[in-house]
Design a protein around this motif. Structure first.
Motif, mmCIF file in Angstrom:
data_model
loop_
_atom_site.group_PDB
_atom_site.id
_atom_site.type_symbol
_atom_site.label_atom_id
_atom_site.label_comp_id
_atom_site.label_asym_id
_atom_site.label_seq_id
_atom_site.Cartn_x
_atom_site.Cartn_y
_atom_site.Cartn_z
ATOM 1 N N GLN A 40 34.354 -13.559 -82.966
ATOM 2 C CA GLN A 40 33.501 -12.643 -82.207
ATOM 3 C C GLN A 40 34.304 -11.913 -81.141
ATOM 4 N N GLU A 41 35.203 -12.624 -80.479
ATOM 5 C CA GLU A 41 36.028 -12.005 -79.438
ATOM 6 C C GLU A 41 36.947 -10.943 -80.039
ATOM 7 N N ILE A 42 37.501 -11.203 -81.195
ATOM 8 C CA ILE A 42 38.357 -10.211 -81.857
ATOM 9 C C ILE A 42 37.558 -8.968 -82.204
ATOM 10 N N ILE A 43 36.368 -9.142 -82.734
ATOM 11 C CA ILE A 43 35.531 -7.998 -83.110
ATOM 12 C C ILE A 43 35.134 -7.202 -81.875
ATOM 13 N N LEU A 44 34.749 -7.897 -80.807
ATOM 14 C CA LEU A 44 34.367 -7.191 -79.579
ATOM 15 C C LEU A 44 35.548 -6.433 -78.975
ATOM 16 N N SER A 45 36.743 -7.006 -79.042
ATOM 17 C CA SER A 45 37.905 -6.305 -78.493
ATOM 18 C C SER A 45 38.200 -5.041 -79.311
ATOM 19 N N LYS A 46 38.011 -5.092 -80.610
ATOM 20 C CA LYS A 46 38.211 -3.902 -81.435
ATOM 21 C C LYS A 46 37.169 -2.838 -81.119
ATOM 22 N N ILE A 47 35.932 -3.278 -80.934
ATOM 23 C CA ILE A 47 34.866 -2.311 -80.577
ATOM 24 C C ILE A 47 35.182 -1.656 -79.247
ATOM 25 N N TYR A 55 38.003 0.948 -79.699
ATOM 26 C CA TYR A 55 37.579 2.193 -80.340
ATOM 27 C C TYR A 55 36.642 2.999 -79.440
ATOM 28 N N GLN A 56 35.839 2.321 -78.614
ATOM 29 C CA GLN A 56 35.003 3.046 -77.659
ATOM 30 C C GLN A 56 35.872 3.740 -76.619
ATOM 31 N N ALA A 57 36.929 3.065 -76.168
ATOM 32 C CA ALA A 57 37.835 3.683 -75.192
ATOM 33 C C ALA A 57 38.546 4.876 -75.830
ATOM 34 N N GLU A 58 38.935 4.767 -77.083
ATOM 35 C CA GLU A 58 39.571 5.881 -77.787
ATOM 36 C C GLU A 58 38.606 7.063 -77.903
ATOM 37 N N GLN A 59 37.361 6.779 -78.222
ATOM 38 C CA GLN A 59 36.353 7.851 -78.312
ATOM 39 C C GLN A 59 36.161 8.511 -76.946
ATOM 40 N N LYS A 60 36.133 7.727 -75.893
ATOM 41 C CA LYS A 60 35.954 8.259 -74.549
ATOM 42 C C LYS A 60 37.153 9.141 -74.176
ATOM 43 N N ASN A 61 38.362 8.711 -74.531
ATOM 44 C CA ASN A 61 39.554 9.512 -74.247
ATOM 45 C C ASN A 61 39.532 10.824 -75.022
ATOM 46 N N LEU A 62 39.050 10.802 -76.254
ATOM 47 C CA LEU A 62 38.962 12.034 -77.037
ATOM 48 C C LEU A 62 37.945 13.003 -76.434
#
Length: 99
Positions: free
Chosen positions: A71-78, A81-88
């Motif tokens: 669960q921690e691995i999945i949350l870290s990936k989410i 990707y949210q931070a990447e979307q915010k940067n874009l």
């Protein structure tokens, strides 16, 4: 011409019968020994396989820890990707990075 016989006919049949009975007994004993050996080998292999499978099964605590780790691995990936979307979204459109 008949050759002389050193053993009487009755004695010869008795010896042949005795030898054939001994052979049958030996074959039966060897067959039983082989079957018992194969059965014990089969039972030991199956028992070893079941024991190994039982020992490899994780305890409830280990299963819970693995689930939390996943669960921690999945949350870290989410979050990544949210931070990447915010940067874009924040980056200006049409700018070309300098080389």
């Amino acid at each position: 011409m008949e050759f002389p016989r050193l053993i009487e006919q009755g004695t010869q049949h008795y010896l042949q019968h005795t030898l054939s009975v001994c052979h049958e007994n030996r074959v039966r004993i060897y067959s039983i020994a082989l079957n018992v050996t194969v059965f014990l080998l089969f039972v030991s292999i199956v028992s070893a396989a079941l024991y190994i499978c039982y020992k490899r099964k994780p305890t409830p605590y280990e299963a819970n820890q693995k689930m939390l780790r996943d669960q921690e691995i999945i949350l870290s990936k989410i979050r990544y990707y949210q931070a990447e979307q915010k940067n874009l979204m924040m980056s200006p459109i049409g700018t070309v990075p300098c080389m």
